[in-house]
Enzyme design. Sequence first.
Site, PDB file in Angstrom:
ATOM      1  N   GLY A 535       0.819  -1.198   0.000  1.00 29.23           N
ATOM      2  CA  GLY A 535       0.000   0.000   0.000  1.00 29.23           C
ATOM      3  C   GLY A 535       0.855   1.251   0.000  1.00 29.23           C
ATOM      4  O   GLY A 535       2.068   1.213   0.202  1.00 29.23           O
ATOM      5  N   GLY A 538      -0.828   8.631   2.657  1.00 24.05           N
ATOM      6  CA  GLY A 538      -0.302   9.964   2.865  1.00 24.05           C
ATOM      7  C   GLY A 538       0.980   9.982   3.664  1.00 24.05           C
ATOM      8  O   GLY A 538       1.813  10.882   3.515  1.00 24.05           O
ATOM      9  N   PHE A 539       1.195   8.985   4.525  1.00 22.09           N
ATOM     10  CA  PHE A 539       2.408   8.909   5.336  1.00 22.09           C
ATOM     11  C   PHE A 539       3.564   8.348   4.529  1.00 22.09           C
ATOM     12  O   PHE A 539       4.695   8.810   4.647  1.00 22.09           O
ATOM     13  CB  PHE A 539       2.131   8.028   6.564  1.00 22.09           C
ATOM     14  N   ASP A 663      -9.975  11.143   9.963  1.00 24.44           N
ATOM     15  CA  ASP A 663      -9.739  10.592   8.625  1.00 24.44           C
ATOM     16  C   ASP A 663     -10.441   9.249   8.464  1.00 24.44           C
ATOM     17  O   ASP A 663      -9.856   8.271   7.982  1.00 24.44           O
ATOM     18  CB  ASP A 663      -8.242  10.441   8.361  1.00 24.44           C
TER      19      ASP A 663
END
Length: 762
Positions: A535, A538-539, A663
């Site tokens: 995957g 955003g991190f 989120d």
Amino acid sequence: MKLTPLHFSNTFTFFFLLLLRSITGDNSAVEYDDPQHAIALNCGFLHNSTAVDGRKWVGETGSDSIISFHGPESISVVPSSSDYHRSHSLDRTPYMTARASRSSFTYTFHVRSGYKFIRLHFYPPSYSAFKWSTAFFTVKSGPYTLLNNFTASLPVDSRSLQSIVKEFTLYVPDDNEPLSITFSPLRATIPSDETFAFVNGIEVVPMPPGLYYTMDGVGDGDAGAYVAGHKGRFHLGKDTAMETVYRLSVGGIKLSSVHDPSMFREWTDDSNHITESSVFPITSTNRIKYTRKTSKDSAPQRLYQSSWSMNRNSQHGEGVSFTWKLPVDLGFRYLIRLHFCELDYDMKQSGQKEFIILINNQIVEPRGDLIKWGGEIGVAIHKDYMTTLRGDRIMGKRDLVVALYPSNDVQSSEFVDSVLKGIEVFKLSDLNDNLAGGKPLLSHPHTSTQHRGNPVLSHSCDSTKPRFRMPTTSINDIIILIILLVVIIVHQLREWKEKSWSKSPSLINEDLCRRFSFAEISLATNNFDEELEIGHGGFGKVYKGITTVINSMVTMTVAIKRLDSESKQGEKEFISEIETLSKLRHKHLVSLVGYCNDYREMILVYEYMEHGTLADHLYKNKRNGNGIVTPLNWKERLGICLGAARGLEYLHNNSEQEVIHRDVKSDNILVDLNWVTKIADFGICKVGGATSHTHFTTDVKGTCGYLDPAYSSTRMLTKKSDVYAFGVVLWETLCGRPVIDERIDNEKQRSLVLWVQSLLPE
């Protein structure tokens, strides 16, 4: 039987060994006139010998009629002088010699048809002309693959052992077809001709026909193992081989093979597997009675005379419960045998001490009753159960959980004896006759070669490198000294920062959240191999890896999230994730295993969620190249949403610290192997006492399509913002489409929220 002579790489060691054999050994012939006799072969040693426990081991020339050998390139070896001191506590028989080869070799045992125990003994030091770090090999017997890409040094080192025994059971079908065991080095593991196979000892022990396997033609309704989650029975037949994964003596007492003289089984201490801490061992000297269904071959008498006890918590009205966690390979079926014996002579009739047995949270015995099963006190009883741990074998191991609970509400302040006395767990061969599970072993970090991109960690210094010499000019001296001082100061400041950060009082202790080194993370991910990438958020990128936890004793498959240098997130989100998940533990929140903060790397390590995200199953055709994802039916969708709702409710209302996630989306709702829903990704969450009537005033953060319009326009964040986002997730689940579908040109239809709003009556 023609065997090559011993390899004399260490003359002193070899002659010392011969002297020791002459003193302690027994060179008389070991009689094998009866092919049903148990055979113990001391590999690499020519003559018969006697082990410390008094058992006779035959040498390679000790019984030509029953054992034959093929492997012209193999040699007999002894430990090298540098490793010899490590073996002082080991029994010389069979661990001081081995048969080793860089090509395949085979032992053949001319035994009668029937069920056999096969035990392979390995002691992995460096041997004459062989480096212990290059021992990677496969072991096969008939159609069965017993071991694949096996190296004995890793399990030995990880458990602080000196030697290891791998035990298997299989059926020899015909008197005219001998039992053959072949050891073959793996060339693919280390790209050279240095790999080799070895073995120190082999046992072939006959077992009674009905000991573990279901007898042919048995009409008894009690025949076969109960299948967890089903009503039927599983009949274990001749076409299935097994590997012994655990053989535990409950009560913390180890039983050696001396206590099991018929089949020489060892029963290990269960202390490292029982989860309850307030237990203490008890023993009994009462004689144990055996029945037709439970013969003396089932287990030695001493097994049934020890157990754990625990005091009932009368204050809270809780009954006694016992739980064992046993890590096993994914992708296999398992036979679990539980041994019981009731030794409480105050028991008068059945129904007084009923209990429930659960295996992996599935009830397999709703009303266990030893008096009903055995008819009286002191009777040895065993029950068999079968379960399957589904999943990709590359994901490593997962806990097999065995639990016992009382099934009545009778309370007592008296100490209550655990009725469970022993646990055996056997892995069953698959349809390809394979027993070798888990991810192929990586090359050991001390090897000089690489495998599948595994980095080699070297801490040695090359003494032949030219030493640093200061230049003669004074200006150069000054410049170099300044540079060195700057480097040292920067390095020291960074170390101080990392140490002070790691000791921050806001982080919990390493028992709950372990700090990993960057070397451990690199090893777990094959140096961040792209093939293990599962995957990208955003991190940063997320990798699947295998590492060890709990004092490096348990292997676990994990998800490893590494901060991307180009990410808009950073240390603030990194620390927020650790602080939040370290303090919150809930069934429907993903568990944080640990973190890494070395060399400016910020890495988070989570439990691995086998079934991926909710989004994967709703509208993504493939999950990161791992294959087609099974669509969800309506019941499964509802179950996932209920689990997510419970996790969100816990975040908002728990007593530890109230959290607004900020989120909530289908990509952050994960599903584990057992389809339990868990909320993930707490990097931008807000922690505090905010309720639906108060708010945080903060910058707007989240994911487009899920943002609460009130929060977006006012920057006032409340719990209702999470509830709004979860409502969008419910629409996703209902419609099976992404929240923003870039394939649609119409703006109102492209947005799931706008499309749904357009369909609602005004």
